[in-house]
Design a protein around this motif. Structure first.
Motif, PDB file in Angstrom:
ATOM      1  N   ASP A   1      49.170  44.091  60.332  1.00 41.51           N
ATOM      2  CA  ASP A   1      49.023  43.075  61.376  1.00 41.51           C
ATOM      3  C   ASP A   1      48.982  41.710  60.694  1.00 41.51           C
ATOM      4  O   ASP A   1      48.204  41.503  59.758  1.00 41.51           O
ATOM      5  CB  ASP A   1      47.721  43.327  62.146  1.00 41.51           C
ATOM      6  N   PRO A   2      49.816  40.765  61.121  1.00 40.87           N
ATOM      7  CA  PRO A   2      49.844  39.449  60.451  1.00 40.87           C
ATOM      8  C   PRO A   2      48.515  38.699  60.534  1.00 40.87           C
ATOM      9  O   PRO A   2      48.255  37.810  59.723  1.00 40.87           O
ATOM     10  CB  PRO A   2      50.950  38.693  61.179  1.00 40.87           C
ATOM     11  N   ASN A   3      47.660  39.062  61.476  1.00 42.97           N
ATOM     12  CA  ASN A   3      46.353  38.407  61.607  1.00 42.97           C
ATOM     13  C   ASN A   3      45.273  39.040  60.728  1.00 42.97           C
ATOM     14  O   ASN A   3      44.165  38.503  60.639  1.00 42.97           O
ATOM     15  CB  ASN A   3      45.896  38.424  63.063  1.00 42.97           C
ATOM     16  N   PHE A   4      45.580  40.174  60.132  1.00 38.85           N
ATOM     17  CA  PHE A   4      44.594  40.839  59.277  1.00 38.85           C
ATOM     18  C   PHE A   4      44.466  40.079  57.955  1.00 38.85           C
ATOM     19  O   PHE A   4      45.446  39.924  57.233  1.00 38.85           O
ATOM     20  CB  PHE A   4      44.996  42.295  59.024  1.00 38.85           C
ATOM     21  N   PRO A   5      43.262  39.592  57.629  1.00 39.30           N
ATOM     22  CA  PRO A   5      43.089  38.761  56.422  1.00 39.30           C
ATOM     23  C   PRO A   5      43.084  39.602  55.145  1.00 39.30           C
ATOM     24  O   PRO A   5      42.239  40.475  54.970  1.00 39.30           O
ATOM     25  CB  PRO A   5      41.729  38.096  56.646  1.00 39.30           C
ATOM     26  N   LYS A   6      44.031  39.338  54.275  1.00 39.03           N
ATOM     27  CA  LYS A   6      44.110  40.077  53.016  1.00 39.03           C
ATOM     28  C   LYS A   6      44.811  39.220  51.976  1.00 39.03           C
ATOM     29  O   LYS A   6      45.625  38.367  52.297  1.00 39.03           O
ATOM     30  CB  LYS A   6      44.834  41.402  53.201  1.00 39.03           C
ATOM     31  N   ARG A   7      44.461  39.464  50.719  1.00 34.56           N
ATOM     32  CA  ARG A   7      45.114  38.782  49.602  1.00 34.56           C
ATOM     33  C   ARG A   7      45.324  39.793  48.496  1.00 34.56           C
ATOM     34  O   ARG A   7      44.443  40.600  48.203  1.00 34.56           O
ATOM     35  CB  ARG A   7      44.246  37.655  49.036  1.00 34.56           C
ATOM     36  N   LYS A   8      46.483  39.740  47.880  1.00 41.23           N
ATOM     37  CA  LYS A   8      46.754  40.627  46.760  1.00 41.23           C
ATOM     38  C   LYS A   8      46.600  39.825  45.470  1.00 41.23           C
ATOM     39  O   LYS A   8      47.211  38.779  45.294  1.00 41.23           O
ATOM     40  CB  LYS A   8      48.158  41.219  46.847  1.00 41.23           C
ATOM     41  N   VAL A   9      45.745  40.314  44.587  1.00 43.39           N
ATOM     42  CA  VAL A   9      45.518  39.685  43.290  1.00 43.39           C
ATOM     43  C   VAL A   9      45.917  40.714  42.240  1.00 43.39           C
ATOM     44  O   VAL A   9      45.252  41.748  42.100  1.00 43.39           O
ATOM     45  CB  VAL A   9      44.045  39.260  43.113  1.00 43.39           C
ATOM     46  N   GLY A  10      47.002  40.442  41.553  1.00 44.45           N
ATOM     47  CA  GLY A  10      47.533  41.448  40.637  1.00 44.45           C
ATOM     48  C   GLY A  10      48.022  42.628  41.452  1.00 44.45           C
ATOM     49  O   GLY A  10      48.824  42.488  42.364  1.00 44.45           O
ATOM     50  N   SER A  11      47.474  43.788  41.157  1.00 48.93           N
ATOM     51  CA  SER A  11      47.865  44.985  41.907  1.00 48.93           C
ATOM     52  C   SER A  11      46.794  45.414  42.904  1.00 48.93           C
ATOM     53  O   SER A  11      46.908  46.465  43.522  1.00 48.93           O
ATOM     54  CB  SER A  11      48.136  46.128  40.930  1.00 48.93           C
ATOM     55  N   LYS A  12      45.757  44.602  43.073  1.00 52.62           N
ATOM     56  CA  LYS A  12      44.620  44.982  43.900  1.00 52.62           C
ATOM     57  C   LYS A  12      44.520  44.108  45.144  1.00 52.62           C
ATOM     58  O   LYS A  12      44.722  42.903  45.080  1.00 52.62           O
ATOM     59  CB  LYS A  12      43.346  44.842  43.062  1.00 52.62           C
ATOM     60  N   TRP A  13      44.192  44.737  46.285  1.00 50.84           N
ATOM     61  CA  TRP A  13      44.003  44.016  47.535  1.00 50.84           C
ATOM     62  C   TRP A  13      42.545  43.606  47.677  1.00 50.84           C
ATOM     63  O   TRP A  13      41.638  44.376  47.375  1.00 50.84           O
ATOM     64  CB  TRP A  13      44.391  44.894  48.720  1.00 50.84           C
ATOM     65  N   TYR A  14      42.342  42.383  48.170  1.00 48.80           N
ATOM     66  CA  TYR A  14      41.001  41.885  48.478  1.00 48.80           C
ATOM     67  C   TYR A  14      40.987  41.362  49.908  1.00 48.80           C
ATOM     68  O   TYR A  14      41.981  40.827  50.403  1.00 48.80           O
ATOM     69  CB  TYR A  14      40.590  40.767  47.519  1.00 48.80           C
ATOM     70  N   PHE A  15      39.837  41.509  50.551  1.00 44.29           N
ATOM     71  CA  PHE A  15      39.687  41.144  51.952  1.00 44.29           C
ATOM     72  C   PHE A  15      38.445  40.264  52.087  1.00 44.29           C
ATOM     73  O   PHE A  15      37.343  40.706  51.744  1.00 44.29           O
ATOM     74  CB  PHE A  15      39.536  42.412  52.801  1.00 44.29           C
ATOM     75  N   PRO A  16      38.597  39.020  52.586  1.00 46.34           N
ATOM     76  CA  PRO A  16      37.426  38.164  52.769  1.00 46.34           C
ATOM     77  C   PRO A  16      36.456  38.828  53.752  1.00 46.34           C
ATOM     78  O   PRO A  16      36.849  39.167  54.879  1.00 46.34           O
ATOM     79  CB  PRO A  16      37.987  36.864  53.317  1.00 46.34           C
ATOM     80  N   ALA A  17      35.225  39.040  53.339  1.00 44.89           N
ATOM     81  CA  ALA A  17      34.277  39.863  54.092  1.00 44.89           C
ATOM     82  C   ALA A  17      34.054  39.371  55.522  1.00 44.89           C
ATOM     83  O   ALA A  17      34.172  40.150  56.469  1.00 44.89           O
ATOM     84  CB  ALA A  17      32.959  39.949  53.344  1.00 44.89           C
ATOM     85  N   ARG A  18      33.713  38.107  55.700  1.00 44.93           N
ATOM     86  CA  ARG A  18      33.413  37.607  57.053  1.00 44.93           C
ATOM     87  C   ARG A  18      34.628  37.676  57.973  1.00 44.93           C
ATOM     88  O   ARG A  18      34.528  38.133  59.113  1.00 44.93           O
ATOM     89  CB  ARG A  18      32.922  36.160  56.978  1.00 44.93           C
ATOM     90  N   GLU A  19      35.760  37.210  57.476  1.00 50.45           N
ATOM     91  CA  GLU A  19      36.960  37.191  58.303  1.00 50.45           C
ATOM     92  C   GLU A  19      37.430  38.605  58.626  1.00 50.45           C
ATOM     93  O   GLU A  19      37.881  38.886  59.737  1.00 50.45           O
ATOM     94  CB  GLU A  19      38.096  36.424  57.609  1.00 50.45           C
ATOM     95  N   THR A  20      37.313  39.504  57.658  1.00 50.88           N
ATOM     96  CA  THR A  20      37.727  40.888  57.881  1.00 50.88           C
ATOM     97  C   THR A  20      36.835  41.549  58.912  1.00 50.88           C
ATOM     98  O   THR A  20      37.321  42.239  59.815  1.00 50.88           O
ATOM     99  CB  THR A  20      37.705  41.678  56.555  1.00 50.88           C
ATOM    100  N   ARG A  21      35.551  41.320  58.794  1.00 49.46           N
ATOM    101  CA  ARG A  21      34.615  41.899  59.765  1.00 49.46           C
ATOM    102  C   ARG A  21      34.923  41.388  61.177  1.00 49.46           C
ATOM    103  O   ARG A  21      34.963  42.158  62.140  1.00 49.46           O
ATOM    104  CB  ARG A  21      33.185  41.578  59.365  1.00 49.46           C
TER     105      ARG A  21
END
Length: 87
Positions: free
Chosen positions: A56-76
């Motif tokens: 989903d384009p609204n799902f907050p995620k960032r890829k750093v290297g080979s690992k995905w990270y999700f901003p906690a507040r925005e993801t929740r």
């Protein structure tokens, strides 16, 4: 003789307030979730996450290297809205 009276409503309210405080502190510990934490927090498998909302384009995620990270507040916030939007 000693007699003690307890207001059950007040005790429940105190418990609820303390639990909310502890949960807020626990959430504040993390700035980002990784995929393992996302799976733990949602009780979903990685495949199910990908099928349901990962792309989903609204799902907050960032890829750093080979690992995905999700901003906690925005993801929740996204997940709470996503769940409420399900039929």
């Amino acid at each position: 003789m000693l007699s003690v009276s307890i207001d059950e409503k007040e005790v429940r309210q105190l418990f609820k307030a303390k639990i909310a405080e502890i949960l807020k502190e626990a959430d504040a510990e993390y700035v980002f979730w990784d995929a393992v934490e996302l799976k733990r927090r949602t009780c979903m498998s990685w495949n199910f996450i990908q099928e349901q909302f990962f792309f989903d384009p609204n799902f907050p995620k960032r890829k750093v290297g080979s690992k995905w990270y999700f901003p906690a507040r925005e993801t929740r916030a996204f997940l709470e809205k996503w769940l409420l939007d399900r039929p």
